[in-house]
Design a protein around this motif. Structure first.
Motif, PDB file in Angstrom:
ATOM      1  N   TYR A  75       0.828  -1.203   0.000  1.00  0.00           N
ATOM      2  CA  TYR A  75       0.000   0.000   0.000  1.00  0.00           C
ATOM      3  C   TYR A  75       0.865   1.257   0.000  1.00  0.00           C
ATOM      4  O   TYR A  75       0.636   2.205  -0.760  1.00  0.00           O
ATOM      5  CB  TYR A  75      -0.923  -0.031   1.224  1.00  0.00           C
ATOM      6  CG  TYR A  75      -1.533   1.302   1.603  1.00  0.00           C
ATOM      7  CD1 TYR A  75      -2.580   1.855   0.867  1.00  0.00           C
ATOM      8  CD2 TYR A  75      -1.052   2.006   2.711  1.00  0.00           C
ATOM      9  CE1 TYR A  75      -3.133   3.082   1.228  1.00  0.00           C
ATOM     10  CE2 TYR A  75      -1.593   3.224   3.070  1.00  0.00           C
ATOM     11  CZ  TYR A  75      -2.635   3.749   2.325  1.00  0.00           C
ATOM     12  OH  TYR A  75      -3.173   4.952   2.680  1.00  0.00           O
ATOM     13  N   VAL A  76       1.896   1.256   0.838  1.00  0.00           N
ATOM     14  CA  VAL A  76       2.798   2.411   0.931  1.00  0.00           C
ATOM     15  C   VAL A  76       3.549   2.608  -0.376  1.00  0.00           C
ATOM     16  O   VAL A  76       3.685   3.736  -0.869  1.00  0.00           O
ATOM     17  CB  VAL A  76       3.781   2.233   2.111  1.00  0.00           C
ATOM     18  CG1 VAL A  76       4.840   3.335   2.088  1.00  0.00           C
ATOM     19  CG2 VAL A  76       3.034   2.249   3.441  1.00  0.00           C
ATOM     20  N   ASN A  77       4.050   1.528  -0.965  1.00  0.00           N
ATOM     21  CA  ASN A  77       4.799   1.629  -2.225  1.00  0.00           C
ATOM     22  C   ASN A  77       3.940   2.185  -3.353  1.00  0.00           C
ATOM     23  O   ASN A  77       4.402   2.978  -4.175  1.00  0.00           O
ATOM     24  CB  ASN A  77       5.352   0.261  -2.616  1.00  0.00           C
ATOM     25  CG  ASN A  77       6.506  -0.167  -1.720  1.00  0.00           C
ATOM     26  OD1 ASN A  77       7.232   0.675  -1.198  1.00  0.00           O
ATOM     27  ND2 ASN A  77       6.668  -1.477  -1.542  1.00  0.00           N
ATOM     28  N   GLN A  78       2.682   1.750  -3.391  1.00  0.00           N
ATOM     29  CA  GLN A  78       1.782   2.242  -4.423  1.00  0.00           C
ATOM     30  C   GLN A  78       1.476   3.732  -4.232  1.00  0.00           C
ATOM     31  O   GLN A  78       1.398   4.494  -5.208  1.00  0.00           O
ATOM     32  CB  GLN A  78       0.478   1.433  -4.410  1.00  0.00           C
ATOM     33  CG  GLN A  78       0.643   0.012  -4.920  1.00  0.00           C
ATOM     34  CD  GLN A  78      -0.657  -0.777  -4.850  1.00  0.00           C
ATOM     35  OE1 GLN A  78      -1.620  -0.357  -4.197  1.00  0.00           O
ATOM     36  NE2 GLN A  78      -0.686  -1.931  -5.500  1.00  0.00           N
ATOM     37  N   MET A  79       1.332   4.146  -2.980  1.00  0.00           N
ATOM     38  CA  MET A  79       1.067   5.549  -2.704  1.00  0.00           C
ATOM     39  C   MET A  79       2.257   6.435  -3.077  1.00  0.00           C
ATOM     40  O   MET A  79       2.099   7.547  -3.576  1.00  0.00           O
ATOM     41  CB  MET A  79       0.710   5.742  -1.220  1.00  0.00           C
ATOM     42  CG  MET A  79      -0.632   5.141  -0.820  1.00  0.00           C
ATOM     43  SD  MET A  79      -2.021   5.933  -1.670  1.00  0.00           S
ATOM     44  CE  MET A  79      -1.984   7.562  -0.956  1.00  0.00           C
TER      45      MET A  79
ATOM     46  N   MET B 145      -9.658  15.128  11.575  1.00  0.00           N
ATOM     47  CA  MET B 145      -8.417  15.871  11.400  1.00  0.00           C
ATOM     48  C   MET B 145      -7.515  15.771  12.632  1.00  0.00           C
ATOM     49  O   MET B 145      -6.300  15.561  12.513  1.00  0.00           O
ATOM     50  CB  MET B 145      -8.722  17.346  11.107  1.00  0.00           C
ATOM     51  CG  MET B 145      -9.393  17.585   9.757  1.00  0.00           C
ATOM     52  SD  MET B 145      -8.363  17.066   8.365  1.00  0.00           S
ATOM     53  CE  MET B 145      -6.967  18.174   8.540  1.00  0.00           C
ATOM     54  N   THR B 146      -8.088  15.906  13.832  1.00  0.00           N
ATOM     55  CA  THR B 146      -7.263  15.807  15.043  1.00  0.00           C
ATOM     56  C   THR B 146      -6.744  14.387  15.256  1.00  0.00           C
ATOM     57  O   THR B 146      -5.637  14.206  15.767  1.00  0.00           O
ATOM     58  CB  THR B 146      -8.071  16.245  16.275  1.00  0.00           C
ATOM     59  OG1 THR B 146      -9.290  15.465  16.375  1.00  0.00           O
ATOM     60  CG2 THR B 146      -8.423  17.718  16.208  1.00  0.00           C
ATOM     61  N   THR B 147      -7.509  13.399  14.841  1.00  0.00           N
ATOM     62  CA  THR B 147      -7.055  12.010  14.980  1.00  0.00           C
ATOM     63  C   THR B 147      -5.916  11.714  14.009  1.00  0.00           C
ATOM     64  O   THR B 147      -4.906  11.113  14.385  1.00  0.00           O
ATOM     65  CB  THR B 147      -8.218  11.044  14.718  1.00  0.00           C
ATOM     66  OG1 THR B 147      -9.289  11.321  15.636  1.00  0.00           O
ATOM     67  CG2 THR B 147      -7.774   9.592  14.908  1.00  0.00           C
TER      68      THR B 147
ATOM     69  N   LEU C 117     -13.825   0.488  16.064  1.00  0.00           N
ATOM     70  CA  LEU C 117     -13.171  -0.206  14.952  1.00  0.00           C
ATOM     71  C   LEU C 117     -12.811   0.770  13.832  1.00  0.00           C
ATOM     72  O   LEU C 117     -11.743   0.660  13.214  1.00  0.00           O
ATOM     73  CB  LEU C 117     -14.098  -1.305  14.414  1.00  0.00           C
ATOM     74  CG  LEU C 117     -14.317  -2.509  15.339  1.00  0.00           C
ATOM     75  CD1 LEU C 117     -15.377  -3.444  14.746  1.00  0.00           C
ATOM     76  CD2 LEU C 117     -12.997  -3.261  15.549  1.00  0.00           C
ATOM     77  N   PHE C 118     -13.697   1.716  13.577  1.00  0.00           N
ATOM     78  CA  PHE C 118     -13.403   2.725  12.557  1.00  0.00           C
ATOM     79  C   PHE C 118     -12.233   3.607  12.991  1.00  0.00           C
ATOM     80  O   PHE C 118     -11.418   4.026  12.162  1.00  0.00           O
ATOM     81  CB  PHE C 118     -14.648   3.585  12.304  1.00  0.00           C
ATOM     82  CG  PHE C 118     -14.439   4.649  11.256  1.00  0.00           C
ATOM     83  CD1 PHE C 118     -14.328   4.312   9.909  1.00  0.00           C
ATOM     84  CD2 PHE C 118     -14.315   5.990  11.621  1.00  0.00           C
ATOM     85  CE1 PHE C 118     -14.126   5.288   8.941  1.00  0.00           C
ATOM     86  CE2 PHE C 118     -14.107   6.962  10.656  1.00  0.00           C
ATOM     87  CZ  PHE C 118     -14.013   6.603   9.318  1.00  0.00           C
TER      88      PHE C 118
ATOM     89  N   LEU D 235      -4.585   3.380  11.355  1.00  0.00           N
ATOM     90  CA  LEU D 235      -3.700   2.620  10.466  1.00  0.00           C
ATOM     91  C   LEU D 235      -3.464   3.320   9.134  1.00  0.00           C
ATOM     92  O   LEU D 235      -2.341   3.352   8.632  1.00  0.00           O
ATOM     93  CB  LEU D 235      -4.277   1.229  10.223  1.00  0.00           C
ATOM     94  CG  LEU D 235      -4.311   0.282  11.446  1.00  0.00           C
ATOM     95  CD1 LEU D 235      -5.012  -1.019  11.089  1.00  0.00           C
ATOM     96  CD2 LEU D 235      -2.892   0.011  11.925  1.00  0.00           C
ATOM     97  N   PHE D 236      -4.542   3.850   8.579  1.00  0.00           N
ATOM     98  CA  PHE D 236      -4.428   4.399   7.226  1.00  0.00           C
ATOM     99  C   PHE D 236      -4.400   5.937   7.199  1.00  0.00           C
ATOM    100  O   PHE D 236      -3.685   6.529   6.386  1.00  0.00           O
ATOM    101  CB  PHE D 236      -5.577   3.889   6.353  1.00  0.00           C
ATOM    102  CG  PHE D 236      -5.521   2.417   6.105  1.00  0.00           C
ATOM    103  CD1 PHE D 236      -4.751   1.911   5.064  1.00  0.00           C
ATOM    104  CD2 PHE D 236      -6.220   1.526   6.919  1.00  0.00           C
ATOM    105  CE1 PHE D 236      -4.693   0.549   4.827  1.00  0.00           C
ATOM    106  CE2 PHE D 236      -6.158   0.174   6.685  1.00  0.00           C
ATOM    107  CZ  PHE D 236      -5.390  -0.327   5.644  1.00  0.00           C
TER     108      PHE D 236
END
Length: 340
Positions: free
Chosen positions: A7-11, A53-55, A73-74, A80-81
């Protein structure tokens, strides 16, 4: 873990514009999802946007937080993302600033200003000229053109263009058409004087073709090449070796006068030579001479005519360019530029 790395490489491969669009879309979508999951917690969509935004920024004031299991969970998903995405954006912003600085230092950023001085070919004489220009007017913008790969003079008012100064594309990058003047220094890296003057002549002809109205001053190594420079309409030219020789001779024949000459060619010390505008009450040179003298300045020339003290009763022509010797404060007062 493998999924995250992929995911990171694609970004990282995405363009900066696309990353910006995805980030804005991600924040707005997450705000809507958060408000949809716990509308009673946030009350308004704007509050959910504020929480996202603060999170993502890892500030976490604690004034809003998810209370239900789906909400928590959200929140984990956002950790994570979202935080990773924001870190990527911040990294891209820092990288962009670094690239701009690197491009500026390597002379790859076009100059967009106007009324500046273009200095062509970098050497010790060009270095002294730039320092003199900065001393004369701290607000003056200077653009250096040379074929070096790195900025030769670091100053907030100095811009650098790397490239062949004989090419119109290079001169256009320096904003030559909007420049106040251009100064061409002889490229002394070649031992052949004819080749040195030949390169200067080629640069001068490119300037004449691209920006004929820009005042051009060129340094010439050999006197026999002067006619060629007059042909391409160089406004002023200086014989490199003759200038030094003449100062040495003046010093030898008139002891103690070298300081006077140095003051006239440098604005860093003592009185200097300034051009003043003609005033309506000045009919003759005598009128101008007396008025200027009372203000602390001495009228010495009209253009290149140093003999106006022998024709003070003559009328000042409409196209006159009067030059005086005085200190900077007196010049500012005479020209009406004095800071009150």
């Amino acid at each position: 873990m493998h999924f995250v790395l992929r995911y990171v490489n694609q970004m990282l491969r995405l363009s900066n514009g696309l990353i910006a669009i995805l980030t804005v879309a991600f924040v707005l979508l997450c705000s809507l999802i958060a408000y949809w999951i716990e509308p009673d917690t946030f009350e308004t969509w704007f509050n959910s946007l504020y929480w996202v935004m603060t999170t993502m920024a890892t500030v976490g004031y604690g004034d809003y937080y998810m209370k239900t299991v789906p909400g928590k969970l959200f929140t984990i998903f956002l950790y994570l993302f979202g935080i990773g995405l924001l870190s990527l954006v911040i990294g891209k912003i820092i990288e962009a600033f670094s690239n701009v600085k690197l491009r500026r230092e390597t002379g790859k950023v076009n100059y967009r200003g106007s009324n500046h001085i273009v200095v062509i070919t970098w050497n010790k004489k060009a270095h002294s000229a730039v320092e003199e220009l900065i001393s004369s007017d701290p607000e003056l913008e200077i653009v250096i053109i040379d074929e070096n790969e790195k900025l030769p003079y670091d100053h907030k008012k100095v811009h650098y263009i790397s490239g062949d100064p004989a090419l119109e594309t290079t001169l256009e990058k320096a904003g030559l058409s909007k420049a106040r003047a251009a100064i061409i220094f002889a490229d002394e890296r070649s031992q052949d004087i004819s080749l040195v003057d030949g390169k200067t002549l080629l640069i001068a002809s490119s300037i004449e073709r691209l920006a004929p109205d820009v005042h051009t001053t060129a340094e010439i190594m050999s006197e026999k090449h002067i006619s060629n420079f007059r042909y391409v309409k160089v406004n002023d030219f200086i014989l490199s070796h003759d200038a030094v020789s003449n100062l040495v001779v003046r010093s030898a024949l008139n002891e103690g006068t070298i300081d006077l000459y140095m003051q006239l060619i440098s604005r860093q010390h003592g009185d200097d030579l300034y051009e003043v505008g003609r005033k309506p009450q000045w009919v003759t040179y005598h009128d101008a001479f007396l008025d200027l003298l009372q203000q602390g300045a001495t009228l010495i020339a009209d253009r290149n005519d140093l003999g106006i003290n022998r024709k003070l009763q003559e009328k000042i022509p409409a196209d006159a360019r009067l030059f005086v010797v005085c200190d900077p404060g007196t010049y500012l007062r005479i020209s009406g530029k004095e800071i009150l």
